[in-house]
Design an enzyme around this catalytic site. Structure first.
Site, PDB file in Angstrom:
ATOM      1  N   ARG A 158      -7.573  -3.624   9.556  1.00  0.00           N
ATOM      2  CA  ARG A 158      -6.615  -4.584  10.117  1.00  0.00           C
ATOM      3  C   ARG A 158      -7.191  -5.319  11.324  1.00  0.00           C
ATOM      4  O   ARG A 158      -6.851  -6.466  11.583  1.00  0.00           O
ATOM      5  CB  ARG A 158      -5.305  -3.889  10.463  1.00  0.00           C
ATOM      6  N   ARG A 184      -6.568   1.820  18.009  1.00  0.00           N
ATOM      7  CA  ARG A 184      -6.346   0.412  17.696  1.00  0.00           C
ATOM      8  C   ARG A 184      -5.981  -0.400  18.935  1.00  0.00           C
ATOM      9  O   ARG A 184      -6.304  -1.567  19.027  1.00  0.00           O
ATOM     10  CB  ARG A 184      -5.226   0.320  16.654  1.00  0.00           C
ATOM     11  N   GLN A 213       5.057   9.264   7.534  1.00  0.00           N
ATOM     12  CA  GLN A 213       4.145  10.145   6.799  1.00  0.00           C
ATOM     13  C   GLN A 213       4.565  11.610   6.933  1.00  0.00           C
ATOM     14  O   GLN A 213       4.561  12.345   5.950  1.00  0.00           O
ATOM     15  CB  GLN A 213       2.703   9.946   7.279  1.00  0.00           C
ATOM     16  N   LYS A 271       0.824  -1.204   0.000  1.00  0.00           N
ATOM     17  CA  LYS A 271       0.000   0.000   0.000  1.00  0.00           C
ATOM     18  C   LYS A 271       0.868   1.268   0.000  1.00  0.00           C
ATOM     19  O   LYS A 271       0.637   2.197  -0.762  1.00  0.00           O
ATOM     20  CB  LYS A 271      -0.900  -0.038   1.233  1.00  0.00           C
ATOM     21  N   SER A 272       1.892   1.286   0.860  1.00  0.00           N
ATOM     22  CA  SER A 272       2.766   2.472   0.970  1.00  0.00           C
ATOM     23  C   SER A 272       3.408   2.804  -0.375  1.00  0.00           C
ATOM     24  O   SER A 272       3.492   3.967  -0.776  1.00  0.00           O
ATOM     25  CB  SER A 272       3.897   2.213   1.967  1.00  0.00           C
ATOM     26  N   ASP A 314       1.592  -1.485  11.902  1.00  0.00           N
ATOM     27  CA  ASP A 314       0.348  -2.000  11.323  1.00  0.00           C
ATOM     28  C   ASP A 314       0.108  -3.468  11.664  1.00  0.00           C
ATOM     29  O   ASP A 314      -0.980  -3.984  11.421  1.00  0.00           O
ATOM     30  CB  ASP A 314       0.370  -1.849   9.798  1.00  0.00           C
ATOM     31  N   ARG A 354      -8.846  11.743  12.321  1.00  0.00           N
ATOM     32  CA  ARG A 354      -7.409  11.563  12.517  1.00  0.00           C
ATOM     33  C   ARG A 354      -6.652  12.884  12.514  1.00  0.00           C
ATOM     34  O   ARG A 354      -6.950  13.780  11.752  1.00  0.00           O
ATOM     35  CB  ARG A 354      -6.860  10.592  11.461  1.00  0.00           C
ATOM     36  N   SER A 357       7.528   9.152  12.407  1.00  0.00           N
ATOM     37  CA  SER A 357       6.418   9.019  11.472  1.00  0.00           C
ATOM     38  C   SER A 357       6.911   9.157  10.046  1.00  0.00           C
ATOM     39  O   SER A 357       7.418  10.205   9.651  1.00  0.00           O
ATOM     40  CB  SER A 357       5.352  10.089  11.752  1.00  0.00           C
TER      41      SER A 357
END
Length: 446
Positions: A401, A359, A177, A28-29, A328, A129, A175
């Protein structure tokens, strides 16, 4: 812009041994990034093995709105004709990222480095988020947040800078991101930008920048960190991207084969970038039988085939510094730990509280619902393993997930395990149910 859907509850039933060879979808990344690099490169970028899940398709639509021509030419095969750095078009509509945290944050970096204004939005889960920590460095580089929902959340309107200021930025949290957003903004900067991270995080953006010809230097910094130096305004050159199989998706059949007695499977072409292999490292410490064969390079990343056979797992202590490389995979690791002999303690999971859902709380609740003895202490999750009763229904909180992890639990527990909604699985692993069925697993609508 409503993203309402009808929940589709699913149930995982006890399986006999899982058998067969499978290839899980593309990472996905890397899929998100491949489309974005296509947008930022003049000429045509060819992509093979793209993950065709909802999240990635949302990034593709955003690239189209910013001026790229994005077309699908076959299963997982895509072509992107980009505008090049500095030539993005002001979008004629909202950039709607659905559930995609990665896509939205990386694209904020892209927009921040161009003199255009764009509105970012997403579904109910993405609107919750936090975006603040991505926006902070982008504002230092000259971007302006024109409108935002409370606490720097979506929907928000971002005005980019046509000459982004080169910065030296130390990321306050580990992070990938945040780091990637800064690097994307820096691409159109008339100078050199440096990003320093105290803990190395996944480095797909850096690898892909090099793959497309950017002038980037990555050096060790301190004990576990990295210093990344990027020269602005490079001429990126189109380069083919072969997207390797996603280790975060491979985690589900992998753990299933370890906990279902009599299993023997092969998962093909899984990326084994060292910054993504925390789960496998931990499972090996727990006594998992995992063999690595046919290691090779695809799309600038190392990949390998994994042969996995049923194993007697034992509890281990998972150090906090491993968290960034498996953030993840904690939900499915918690499931593996439930079947292990003894106690597993996963340390330093604060980052899990700001994922698709809280999560950490959701995983803990799912374990308890299925008769597993587990506690949260601070930012640690403690799981006491053994035979798992099962029989519970798990609230997924729209988190793909969590849904997949507990369906895997049902394959080895005494009673079936249900999840309240499997719809979100399509965001990252649209073929999950049929792929597991091909190995001999029964995951059915309830």
């Amino acid at each position: 812009m409503s993203h309402s859907h009808n929940p589709a509850p699913l149930i995982g039933h006890r399986a006999a041994g899982l058998k067969g060879r499978v290839r899980v979808p593309g990472d996905k990344s890397i899929s998100h990034r491949a489309l974005i690099f296509g947008l930022l490169t003049r000429g045509t970028t060819e992509i093979e093995g793209l993950l065709e899940g909802e999240d990635v398709l949302a990034t593709g639509r955003a690239c189209t709105l910013l001026g790229a021509k994005v077309e699908r030419v076959g299963t997982g095969a895509w072509r992107v004709a980009g505008t090049g750095i500095g030539s993005l078009l002001p979008p004629k509509g909202v950039l709607d990222f659905g559930n995609a945290g990665t896509g939205s944050r990386l694209m904020m970096g892209v927009v921040a480095g161009h003199g255009i204004t764009a509105t970012f939005d997403g579904d109910a889960s993405l609107r919750k988020r936090p975006m603040r920590r991505v926006l902070d460095p982008l504002v230092k580089m000259g971007a302006e947040v024109v409108e935002q929902a409370e606490g720097g959340r979506l929907p928000l309107k971002l005005a980019g800078a046509s000459d982004p200021i080169p910065v030296s930025y130390e990321t306050p949290v580990a992070s990938a991101q945040v780091k990637s957003a800064v690097l994307f903004a820096a691409l159109n900067s008339p100078g050199t930008t440096t990003v320093i991270e105290k803990e190395a995080t996944r480095d797909h953006t850096e690898k892909m920048l090099a793959h497309f010809g950017a002038d980037i230097k990555v050096e060790p910094h301190g004990q576990h960190g990295r210093k990344i130096t990027l020269k602005g305004r490079p001429e990126l050159h189109p380069n083919k991207v072969i997207v390797p199989a996603d280790p975060s998706s491979a985690a589900f059949p992998l753990v299933a084969a370890l906990i279902v007695p009599g299993s023997d499977i092969v998962i093909e072409g899984v990326m084994d970038n060292p910054l993504r292999t925390g789960l496998v490292t931990t499972l090996l410490e727990m006594g998992a039988n995992i063999e690595f064969t046919n290691r090779r390079t695809e799309g600038g990343e190392s990949v390998t085939d994994l042969r996995v056979t049923a194993s007697d797992l034992r509890g281990v202590d998972v150090p906090a510094d491993r968290a960034p490389s498996m953030i993840d995979e904690f939900p499915v690791l918690a499931v593996a730990a439930s079947f292990a002999k003894g106690t597993t303690r996963m340390r330093g999971l604060s980052e899990l509280r700001v994922k698709e859902s809280d999560r950490l709380a959701a995983v803990h609740a799912g374990l308890i619902a299925n008769g597993v003895d587990a506690q949260i202490e601070g930012d640690d999750l403690i799981v006491h393993g053994g035979a798992v009763r099962g029989g519970g229904e798990v609230a997924t909180h729209l988190d793909h997930r969590i849904a997949m992890s507990f369906l895997v639990m049902g394959l080895a527990s005494q009673s079936p395990v249900g999840v309240d909604d499997g719809t979100m699985i399509a965001t990252s692993f649209p073929t999950f149910v049929p792929l597991m069925a091909a190995l001999g697993a029964e995951i059915l609508p309830s």
